[in-house]
Scaffold this motif. Structure first.
Motif, PDB file in Angstrom:
ATOM      1  N   THR A 105       2.747   8.518   2.582  1.00  0.00           N
ATOM      2  CA  THR A 105       1.353   8.567   2.138  1.00  0.00           C
ATOM      3  C   THR A 105       0.715   7.182   2.098  1.00  0.00           C
ATOM      4  O   THR A 105      -0.485   7.068   1.866  1.00  0.00           O
ATOM      5  CB  THR A 105       1.220   9.192   0.729  1.00  0.00           C
ATOM      6  OG1 THR A 105       1.998   8.423  -0.186  1.00  0.00           O
ATOM      7  CG2 THR A 105       1.692  10.632   0.718  1.00  0.00           C
ATOM      8  N   GLY A 106       1.505   6.130   2.327  1.00  0.00           N
ATOM      9  CA  GLY A 106       1.034   4.772   2.032  1.00  0.00           C
ATOM     10  C   GLY A 106       0.232   4.057   3.104  1.00  0.00           C
ATOM     11  O   GLY A 106      -0.384   3.042   2.821  1.00  0.00           O
ATOM     12  N   GLY A 107       0.233   4.537   4.353  1.00  0.00           N
ATOM     13  CA  GLY A 107      -0.582   3.852   5.358  1.00  0.00           C
ATOM     14  C   GLY A 107       0.160   2.836   6.215  1.00  0.00           C
ATOM     15  O   GLY A 107      -0.094   2.749   7.399  1.00  0.00           O
ATOM     16  N   ASP A 108       1.068   2.060   5.620  1.00  0.00           N
ATOM     17  CA  ASP A 108       1.823   1.083   6.416  1.00  0.00           C
ATOM     18  C   ASP A 108       3.314   1.209   6.100  1.00  0.00           C
ATOM     19  O   ASP A 108       3.852   0.462   5.278  1.00  0.00           O
ATOM     20  CB  ASP A 108       1.322  -0.337   6.127  1.00  0.00           C
ATOM     21  CG  ASP A 108       1.918  -1.357   7.091  1.00  0.00           C
ATOM     22  OD1 ASP A 108       2.961  -1.035   7.729  1.00  0.00           O
ATOM     23  OD2 ASP A 108       1.369  -2.460   7.197  1.00  0.00           O
ATOM     24  N   PRO A 109       3.974   2.171   6.778  1.00  0.00           N
ATOM     25  CA  PRO A 109       5.373   2.443   6.426  1.00  0.00           C
ATOM     26  C   PRO A 109       6.309   1.256   6.646  1.00  0.00           C
ATOM     27  O   PRO A 109       7.243   1.062   5.858  1.00  0.00           O
ATOM     28  CB  PRO A 109       5.754   3.624   7.320  1.00  0.00           C
ATOM     29  CG  PRO A 109       4.637   3.831   8.282  1.00  0.00           C
ATOM     30  CD  PRO A 109       3.439   3.107   7.775  1.00  0.00           C
ATOM     31  N   SER A 110       6.063   0.445   7.684  1.00  0.00           N
ATOM     32  CA  SER A 110       6.945  -0.709   7.917  1.00  0.00           C
ATOM     33  C   SER A 110       6.858  -1.690   6.761  1.00  0.00           C
ATOM     34  O   SER A 110       7.876  -2.149   6.227  1.00  0.00           O
ATOM     35  CB  SER A 110       6.555  -1.473   9.192  1.00  0.00           C
ATOM     36  OG  SER A 110       6.737  -0.664  10.310  1.00  0.00           O
ATOM     37  N   ALA A 111       5.623  -2.018   6.372  1.00  0.00           N
ATOM     38  CA  ALA A 111       5.432  -2.996   5.293  1.00  0.00           C
ATOM     39  C   ALA A 111       6.001  -2.471   3.981  1.00  0.00           C
ATOM     40  O   ALA A 111       6.588  -3.230   3.201  1.00  0.00           O
ATOM     41  CB  ALA A 111       3.947  -3.314   5.134  1.00  0.00           C
ATOM     42  N   ALA A 112       5.848  -1.162   3.746  1.00  0.00           N
ATOM     43  CA  ALA A 112       6.345  -0.595   2.492  1.00  0.00           C
ATOM     44  C   ALA A 112       7.875  -0.656   2.437  1.00  0.00           C
ATOM     45  O   ALA A 112       8.455  -0.997   1.397  1.00  0.00           O
ATOM     46  CB  ALA A 112       5.851   0.843   2.347  1.00  0.00           C
ATOM     47  N   VAL A 113       8.528  -0.352   3.553  1.00  0.00           N
ATOM     48  CA  VAL A 113       9.997  -0.456   3.593  1.00  0.00           C
ATOM     49  C   VAL A 113      10.409  -1.907   3.385  1.00  0.00           C
ATOM     50  O   VAL A 113      11.304  -2.209   2.577  1.00  0.00           O
ATOM     51  CB  VAL A 113      10.561   0.068   4.938  1.00  0.00           C
ATOM     52  CG1 VAL A 113      12.036  -0.299   5.087  1.00  0.00           C
ATOM     53  CG2 VAL A 113      10.376   1.580   5.053  1.00  0.00           C
ATOM     54  N   ASP A 114       9.740  -2.805   4.079  1.00  0.00           N
ATOM     55  CA  ASP A 114      10.101  -4.222   3.987  1.00  0.00           C
ATOM     56  C   ASP A 114       9.948  -4.728   2.549  1.00  0.00           C
ATOM     57  O   ASP A 114      10.797  -5.471   2.052  1.00  0.00           O
ATOM     58  CB  ASP A 114       9.230  -5.026   4.956  1.00  0.00           C
ATOM     59  CG  ASP A 114       9.661  -6.474   4.999  1.00  0.00           C
ATOM     60  OD1 ASP A 114      10.879  -6.731   5.125  1.00  0.00           O
ATOM     61  OD2 ASP A 114       8.794  -7.355   4.849  1.00  0.00           O
ATOM     62  N   ALA A 115       8.874  -4.318   1.878  1.00  0.00           N
ATOM     63  CA  ALA A 115       8.638  -4.779   0.501  1.00  0.00           C
ATOM     64  C   ALA A 115       9.745  -4.271  -0.433  1.00  0.00           C
ATOM     65  O   ALA A 115      10.231  -5.009  -1.294  1.00  0.00           O
ATOM     66  CB  ALA A 115       7.272  -4.288   0.023  1.00  0.00           C
ATOM     67  N   MET A 116      10.170  -3.033  -0.240  1.00  0.00           N
ATOM     68  CA  MET A 116      11.219  -2.482  -1.117  1.00  0.00           C
ATOM     69  C   MET A 116      12.554  -3.161  -0.872  1.00  0.00           C
ATOM     70  O   MET A 116      13.283  -3.501  -1.804  1.00  0.00           O
ATOM     71  CB  MET A 116      11.353  -0.980  -0.894  1.00  0.00           C
ATOM     72  CG  MET A 116      10.163  -0.208  -1.450  1.00  0.00           C
ATOM     73  SD  MET A 116      10.418   1.561  -1.290  1.00  0.00           S
ATOM     74  CE  MET A 116       8.822   2.143  -1.868  1.00  0.00           C
TER      75      MET A 116
END
Ligand code: IGP
Length: 263
Positions: free
Chosen positions: A245-256
């Motif tokens: 749901t977040g819009g930028d799946p790569s960035a969200a994975v990287d941040a986690m």
């Protein structure tokens, strides 16, 4: 009143009997044996730092539709680019909108270990997972007695795959540990009621031996949640909704993933 989990499993068994008529076990076994060897899912999750298992999830019984995901392969490629250690694909159709076709598409698109996420209750589904190229399968302790769990864990190992053994309370955790599970997922969501309690992982993690891979599952929203879980002992997090749901799946994975480095 049957629990949500019981209702889901009733539907899974109906769909399973249709597939078993279409594709006999012997045929699946031949397909499984023709696959390249399974990737080392446990090793991928054991690697230093916080591993992210990123999930392809269209809908859920608790939230309904989450995301269309017209191209699961593309989403999986983005997860991989963000540094995911594995990709989870829901294959349950009725409540989660998944399919084995999604699993096939993701398998063909990435080289990471792939988790088949479903409600596995018979050996047939384990063979099916391997025939479709999965490396990891989910086994939900709440859905299985010890005899079934032991049998499914043994078959998973025999096929070179990793079992992610999912627990939600103290009794289930002890059962998983006693049966020799080496990768244990603590689901913060109770599958019988669908309630999420973010403290579940922190409460149960101390019951899981250090030698096991500890996976925190469900309701993980962002890098702060991931950092908290890493501090509570998580080796990996399993995340669906926040990524789709977040819009930028790569960035969200990287941040986690990066949030776990400071643990
Ligand atoms: O979308 P979330 O809240 O990030 O949760 C992902 C994953 O933990 C969840 O899909 C899940 C965990 N265990 C399950 C068992 C069956 C179906 C789904 C699940």
């Amino acid at each position: 009143m049957p629990s949500v989990l019981d209702q889901i499993i009733d539907g899974v068994r109906d769909d399973l009997s249709t597939r078993q008529q279409d594709t006999p076990l012997e045929q699946l076994q031949r397909l499984a044996e023709a696959q390249p060897a399974a990737r080392d899912g446990e090793g991928a999750l054991r690697a230093p730092g916080l591993s992210v298992i990123a999930e392809v999830k269209r809908s859920s019984p608790s939230k309904g539709a989450l995301a269309d995901i017209p191209d699961p392969a593309e989403l999986a490629t983005r997860y991989a680019a963000g540094g995911a250690s594995a990709v989870s694909v829901l294959t349950e159709a009725r409540r989660f909108g998944g399919s084995l076709a999604d699993l096939d598409a993701v398998r063909a698109a990435i080289d990471l270990p792939v988790l088949r996420k479903d409600f596995v209750v018979t050996p047939y589904q384990v063979w099916e997972a391997r025939a479709h190229g999965a490396d990891i399968i989910l086994l939900i302790v709440a859905a299985l007695d010890d005899v079934a769990l032991r049998e499914l864990m043994a078959l998973t190992r025999q096929l070179g795959m990793t079992a992610l053994v999912e627990v939600h309370d103290e009794v289930e955790t002890t059962r998983a540990v006693d049966l020799g599970a080496s990768v244990i997922g603590v689901n913060n969501r109770n599958l019988k009621t669908l309630d999420v309690d973010p403290e579940t992982f922190s409460r149960l993690a101390p019951l899981v031996p250090e030698t096991c891979v500890r996976v925190a599952e469900s309701g993980i929203r962002d890098h702060e949640d991931a950092a908290m879980l890493a501090r509570a002992g998580a080796d990996a997090v399993l995340v669906g909704e926040a990524l789709v749901t977040g819009g930028d799946p790569s960035a969200a994975v990287d941040a986690m993933r990066s949030a776990g480095v400071a643990r």
